[in-house]
Design an enzyme around this catalytic site. Structure first.
Site, PDB file in Angstrom:
ATOM      1  N   CYS A 205       0.801  -1.217   0.000  1.00 29.34           N
ATOM      2  CA  CYS A 205       0.000   0.000   0.000  1.00 29.34           C
ATOM      3  C   CYS A 205       0.838   1.273   0.000  1.00 29.34           C
ATOM      4  CB  CYS A 205      -0.938  -0.005   1.197  1.00 29.34           C
ATOM      5  SG  CYS A 205      -1.912  -1.523   1.345  1.00 29.34           S
TER       6      CYS A 205
ATOM      7  N   HIS B 139      -2.942   6.531   2.679  1.00 32.61           N
ATOM      8  CA  HIS B 139      -3.469   5.297   2.105  1.00 32.61           C
ATOM      9  C   HIS B 139      -4.882   5.081   2.639  1.00 32.61           C
ATOM     10  CE1 HIS B 139      -4.294   1.191   1.268  1.00 32.61           C
ATOM     11  NE2 HIS B 139      -3.963   0.743   2.454  1.00 32.61           N
TER      12      HIS B 139
ATOM     13  N   ASN C 277     -10.472  -0.464  -0.182  1.00 29.76           N
ATOM     14  CA  ASN C 277      -9.005  -0.433  -0.066  1.00 29.76           C
ATOM     15  C   ASN C 277      -8.422  -1.007  -1.349  1.00 29.76           C
ATOM     16  OD1 ASN C 277      -6.302  -0.971   0.448  1.00 29.76           O
ATOM     17  ND2 ASN C 277      -6.634  -1.720   2.514  1.00 29.76           N
TER      18      ASN C 277
END
Length: 340
Positions: free
Chosen positions: A116, A255, A285
């Site tokens: 990420c 993130h 996500n």
């Protein structure tokens, strides 16, 4: 050696058309829309088709950028694709893109595996390659098809992940505009690697037997604790290196893992939630794609403008984190973006 200026000149994004809503998930696992929204802030996510892969999402994001900014990529001399879900272990997704986009065979092409934090790592590398004078025009892409490695029997993780891609063009600035890159901070804690992983060849970690099902495994509680404990200090380090104060940051783009993770980061760092940009509400996500997606959403909504300072911060499996302060000076957009 003279240090060259590097500027982010254009951005493009893409998400698949298919939606997986919280109500859809209610029919798949023991969960509810209310439970998911309360704990994550996510309402839906986009899902790639069975034969739609990370390279396809990358290509679509680059073409969106080309359309909106009137850019050509035929003379790109380096391609960086940040992804944890490449089409193949090898060849690289970046190499596949070079061929599909008709980019010169003299270009470099690599995939970056930093989970990420991958998109910020890619920007960091692009800035270094241009600042050194080695390259002039670099594509940096964060893209994932995480739903292909999501365990849809695990109610704690399957509600989180979606697919998407974001691409930026980083070019050498020979004119009067300043560099886009003000400062960066990278950090690694490999001892936490067992908290989020996907097994491939090895199924042991320092003698610990891992869950070997070829799907993503995450200990969300431990990842959360690590993030809220370490990231605020990393954010301070990015600002210290840039000789800037928190008040000079116009936007915080972390993130987009979980809204309940972003809230304590803002609280502990002193950044108002109104300054936080995130992409998780409708896209979930998307790992390496969350930051470019959030930045582009801010641009599409007319909230983000040239001259703004944005603090990007990625964190994830490794455990790795990467923060970067950028100042936006995008080229003039020539066409309206297609709806996401």
């Amino acid at each position: 050696m003279e240090i060259q200026k590097a500027r982010i000149t254009a951005i493009g994004t893409y998400v698949p058309e298919k939606r997986l809503t919280n109500h859809d998930l209610e029919g798949m696992v023991e969960t509810s829309d209310e439970w998911i929204v309360q704990r994550t802030g996510i309402r839906e996510r986009r899902i790639s088709e069975p034969k739609q892969y990370t390279s396809d999402l990358c290509e679509a994001a680059v073409k969106d950028m080309m359309h909106r900014y009137g850019k050509s990529v035929s003379d790109v001399d380096f391609i960086i694709v940040a992804t944890s879900t490449p089409d193949f272990p090898f060849p690289s997704t970046a190499s596949i893109l070079q061929d599909r986009l008709g980019i010169s065979a003299s270009t470099g092409a690599i995939d970056v595996s930093a989970a990420c934090a991958g998109f910020v790592y890619g920007l960091h590398m692009a800035n270094g390659l241009i600042a050194s004078g080695l390259h002039r025009k670099i594509l940096v892409i964060g893209a994932e098809t995480l739903t292909k490695i999501t365990d849809y029997t695990d109610r704690t993780t399957c509600v989180l992940f979606g697919d998407g891609a974001g691409a930026v063009l980083v070019e050498r600035e020979d004119g009067d505009l300043p560099s886009s890159f003000l400062s960066a901070h990278l950090s690694t804690d490999g001892s936490g690697g067992t908290h989020i992983y996907q097994t491939r060849i090895a199924n042991q970690w320092n003698g610990i037997e891992l869950i070997d099902k070829q799907l993503l495994v995450q200990n969300g509680r431990e990842v959360f604790k690590w993030v809220v404990r370490t990231v605020p200090d990393g954010m301070k380090e990015v600002l210290r290196k840039a000789h800037m104060d928190l008040e000079q940051v116009d936007w915080f783009i972390p993130h987009s893992a979980n809204l309940r993770m972003i809230e304590p980061l803002c609280e502990r760092s002193g950044i108002p939630m109104e300054k936080a940009l995130y992409s998780l509400v409708h896209f979930g996500n998307t790992s390496a794609a969350t930051i470019p997606l959030a930045l582009d959403l801010g641009l599409r909504e007319g909230r983000v403008h040239n001259g703004d300072n944005a603090l990007l911060y990625g964190f994830g499996a490794g455990l790795v984190q990467a923060g970067m302060l950028i100042r936006l000076h995008l080229d003039r957009q020539e066409a309206d973006p297609a709806p996401l």
